[in-house]
Enzyme design. Structure first.
Site, PDB file in Angstrom:
ATOM      1  N   CYS A 169       1.086  -1.631  -0.033  1.00 49.66           N
ATOM      2  CA  CYS A 169      -0.169  -0.106   0.337  1.00 49.66           C
ATOM      3  C   CYS A 169       1.201   0.931   0.254  1.00 49.66           C
ATOM      4  O   CYS A 169       2.198   1.305   0.110  1.00 49.66           O
ATOM      5  CB  CYS A 169      -0.784  -0.259   1.684  1.00 49.66           C
ATOM      6  SG  CYS A 169      -0.334   0.608   2.756  1.00 49.66           S
TER       7      CYS A 169
ATOM      8  N   ASP B 132      -5.721 -31.823  -0.688  1.00 55.57           N
ATOM      9  CA  ASP B 132      -6.467 -31.474  -0.584  1.00 55.57           C
ATOM     10  C   ASP B 132      -7.839 -32.051  -1.341  1.00 55.57           C
ATOM     11  O   ASP B 132      -7.747 -33.004  -2.025  1.00 55.57           O
ATOM     12  CB  ASP B 132      -7.003 -29.686  -1.650  1.00 55.57           C
ATOM     13  CG  ASP B 132      -8.043 -28.928  -1.818  1.00 55.57           C
ATOM     14  OD1 ASP B 132      -8.778 -28.824  -1.098  1.00 55.57           O
ATOM     15  OD2 ASP B 132      -7.891 -29.486  -3.162  1.00 55.57           O
TER      16      ASP B 132
END
Length: 794
Positions: free
Chosen positions: A16, A495
């Site tokens: 940022c 997964d």
């Protein structure tokens, strides 16, 4: 500022404006620095006074406040290396250069990979540094060009070997005279005839050893060339001294060792020739991948079909591919229908149907239909090119196990020269007092037997063959460290969706009216989740009219919310319904039945009222139970990690043969679950699709991406399993075990050979020519042992 300099550097880690401002303030506080930091371009523009602040100071400041300076990578071909001491020396010099963060030099591939700060240095400066210490380098050539260079090099070595062997053969006969009491022509025993044969071998054929030794010694290093030059020169010049003593003294019987120097050089050249030929076989995997590439493409230009080299295809070109032809580049079918054999990439032998809009991968084979396709990726951007790049980088990388060998070989040559000198002094002072000849022979044998070639080849040759063997099976290791790390795994986290299951769920049950289905499908159309695609497909088959969605919100791990035609629709699990105060009385038993059958169930509410449920099932991959059984047989804990609820997860796990289940995990929590397993002291692999599992893949000790070569994020994982075949997981572990076992065998014999050979030579039990043969054999045996990996059954 006086003599100020201007520079632009890439900065990593900024998220940022506060980040860019912080870096800018920190830099501007430095003496003699004016800086501007741009968040958008992720670059810092600097004006600085080099007398007050250096670029290294600026880099250190950026790193100290928690950010990074972007580095670039240079891949170089390196020429002139003869042993591990050479590669270690180049590596040390490169790592000391300003701006170099990491350098790795590989003896087997004759290459260097350097990470550097482009502001502080550049590839040309690195090449000049390599040349300065007596070697040569240039930017890495294309694989085909490099292969041609290696073929020329092999031919040159063969020619030198033949000439050397022809000249040394008569000298070999003179040596056999002493051993076997043979009768031979007198001229062969003439010292000046032997001198005439040995001199071109020593100073023409063997000149490369003198050049290499001089360059290394001039720059404060020592390598194999030093040992060879010292050993053969001692034998040659002692023989020359003895020959000179015969002048004017015809009755003197000289002790000649011309045959020792000539035969030593011939044997060393023979060993190097065999070694180079064997090393070329370790790169077969790259050659085979290159051979898969199509050579030509049929392109439509100006309405005509024209055959052009595949290198000339550009993105957006329309191509025609006929039955039996290779698909030239990656692209998309725009016309026609066919089936494509993608086994070269995925290992899946059954051809895959392709229709308009389907993706096709370059170098796969068009089976039975003529199609038109649009090129979307060409050249180095294709899936196959990416795979070749990964394999090349893996083959050029170093495994941690190599560090020990590198450290030892770096000190090896000076120590050997010292041992040879001590051997000479002990012999001439105590063993055979005053006799130069036996002392010289023992010292020469020590110098020759102790070449560290085998030590330098022990690890990289195994890594090359191991990664190549894996690539042939559809397993891509990103580097040698990952190949080594895989054999240490104790737990594998899988997964569920797309890994254990096929990742293509279908709707099995739906309770609700037509309006509910219409609103449900319209809402799910805004989601990219596989479950949403199944619902949309289900509605489309029933010819439901989709309605435009006014707003849509996906709630990861829970469901979705949307507004359609002024009505608020919520679709998801029990927790989401509870959050919205939806009463789902009577639905629980149905949900439990679905979940116990391994189905994923979702509840539907419209304007706060429960309106029905829908169940979706994702079928398990056929080979999942067998793969999991094989992983368990290897002593590895198998754990399933999923966002599904406990009942559904348990049902799927039971079918797959998995006892340990972690269910109802949000995507952002997967990395934390991996950490929890690591805290138990286990080495953990995470297996996922390489995209939404990225944090967990990075957190795990080994991240394994599973999917097709065209879709998987190869760069995101340490290991990539092409085609989504779970049986490749135990194969990846097996090839890792086999490779590390092979490396340990190589290191054992390389260390053992030198440890045993030096004292045997020092006590006078090895003739120099025998030591030379043994040295050549050691290098060839290490490479040959590595090549055995090709026959390993996975």
């Amino acid at each position: 500022m006086s003599d100020e300099k201007h520079a632009t550097i890439g900065v990593t880690g900024m998220t940022c404006a506060a980040c860019s401002n912080r870096i800018e303030k920190a830099l501007n506080k430095m003496d003699g620095v004016e800086a501007k930091v741009n968040l958008t371009t992720e670059k810092a523009t600097l004006d600085y006074d080099p007398e007050k602040t250096t670029m290294e100071d600026i880099t250190e400041k950026i790193e100290n406040i928690g950010y990074g300076v972007r580095t670039e990578k240079a891949d170089l071909d390196v020429f002139g290396m003869t042993c591990a001491a050479c590669s270690n020396r180049i590596e040390k010099v490169l790592n000391k250069q300003e701006g170099v963060s990491q350098a790795a030099v590989n003896l087997t591939t004759e290459s260097a990979t350097v990470e550097y700060n482009p502001v502080l240095t550049d590839p040309q400066a690195l090449i000049e540094k390599i040349r300065k210490i007596g070697y040569d380098a240039k930017p890495k050539a294309e694989s085909e060009e490099r292969q041609t260079h290696k073929e020329k090099e092999l031919q040159q070595k063969k020619t030198k070997l033949i000439i050397s062997a022809v000249l040394a053969a008569p000298l070999l006969v003179t040596m056999l005279v002493h051993l076997l009491n043979m009768n031979i022509p007198a001229i062969l025993m003439n010292p000046w005839f032997q001198f005439a044969l040995a001199t071109p071998v020593q100073f023409v054929i063997g000149w490369q050893f003198y050049v290499g030794a001089y360059k290394n010694l001039k720059n404060g290093g020592a390598n194999m060339d030093v040992l060879v030059a010292l050993g053969t020169s001692a034998a040659y010049f002692y023989s020359l001294f003895e020959a000179v003593r015969t002048i004017g003294n015809p009755g003197y019987m000289p002790h000649l060792y011309f045959e020792t120097s000539a035969i030593l050089i011939t044997l060393i050249l023979f060993g190097k020739y065999l070694e180079t030929r064997a090393k070329s076989q370790t790169t077969n995997a790259i050659s085979e991948l290159l051979n898969l590439q199509a050579k030509e493409a049929r392109v439509i230009r100006n309405g005509n079909e024209t055959m052009i080299p595949v290198e000339e295809v550009i993105v957006g070109d329309r191509l025609v591919v006929k039955p039996g032809e290779k698909i030239p580049v990656d692209g998309m079918v725009v016309k026609g229908r066919t089936s494509v054999d993608e086994s070269m990439l995925t290992g899946e032998s059954i051809p895959i149907e392709k229709d308009s809009g389907a993706k096709v991968i370059g170098s796969t084979i068009n089976k039975n239909g003529s199609i038109e396709m649009e090129a979307t990726k060409v050249g180095k951007d294709t899936a196959l090119a990416s795979i070749i790049k990964v394999v090349e980088e893996a083959q050029g990388s170093k495994a941690p196990i190599q560090r020990m060998a590198d450290v030892i070989s770096g000190y090896f040559v000076p120590i050997v020269v010292g041992i040879a000198l001590i051997t000479f002094l002990i012999w001439i002072a105590f063993v055979t007092p005053g006799q130069l000849e036996p002392a010289l022979v023992a010292a020469i044998a020590v110098l020759v037997i102790a070449c560290p070639c085998a030590l330098g080849l022990a690890t990289p040759t195994s890594i090359m063959v191991g990664t190549g063997k894996a690539a042939e099976s559809g397993i891509l290791f990103k580097g040698g460290e990952h190949l080594e790390g895989t054999h240490q795994l104790q737990a594998i986290v899988l997964d569920k969706t797309g890994t254990i299951t096929k990742g293509k769920p279908e709707v099995t049950d739906f309770s609700g009216d037509e309006e509910t289905l219409q609103l449900l499908a319209s809402a799910e159309k805004g989601s990219e989740h596989p479950l949403a695609e199944a619902i949309v497909s289900y509605a489309a088959e029933r010819e439901v009219d989709f309605v435009e969605t006014e707003d849509f919100t996906a709630i990861p791990g829970h469901g979705i919310e949307a507004t359609i035609s002024g009505k608020r629709i919520v679709v998801g699990n029990r927790q989401l319904m509870e959050q919205h105060g939806v009463v789902t009385e009577g639905a629980e038993n149905t949900l439990v039945d679905y979940e116990n059958s391994g189905k994923t169930a979702m509840l539907i509410a419209i304007d706060g009222h429960y309106r029905g449920s829908i169940a979706v099932a994702d079928t398990m991959k056929d080979t999942a139970p067998e793969a999991i059984e094989q992983l368990k047989a290897l002593g590895i804990d198998v754990i399933m990690l999923t966002g599904d609820n406990e009942r559904t997860a348990r049902a799927i796990a039971k079918q797959a043969g998995i006892e340990q289940v972690i269910a109802q995990v949000l995507p952002e929590e997967k990395a934390d679950k991996v950490k929890e397993i690591q805290l138990q002291g286990k080495k953990v692999a995470m297996v996922g699709d390489g995209v939404n599992d990225a944090p967990a893949l990075v957190t795990a000790d080994i991240g394994i991406a599973i999917g097709t070569g065209a879709e998987v994020a190869i760069e995101a994982a340490d290991v990539t399993i092409l085609g989504g075949e779970l049986l490749l997981l135990p194969k990846a572990i097996n090839i890792s075990h086999a490779t590390i076992r092979n490396i340990r065998q190589n290191l054992f014999w390389a260390f053992g050979y030198n440890t045993a050979g030096i004292p045997i030579a020092a006590v006078g039990l090895l003739a120099p020519w025998v030591a030379g043969a043994a040295m050549a054999l050691s290098s060839v045996s290490v490479v040959s042992n590595s090549l055995r990996l090709k026959r390993t059954k996975l």
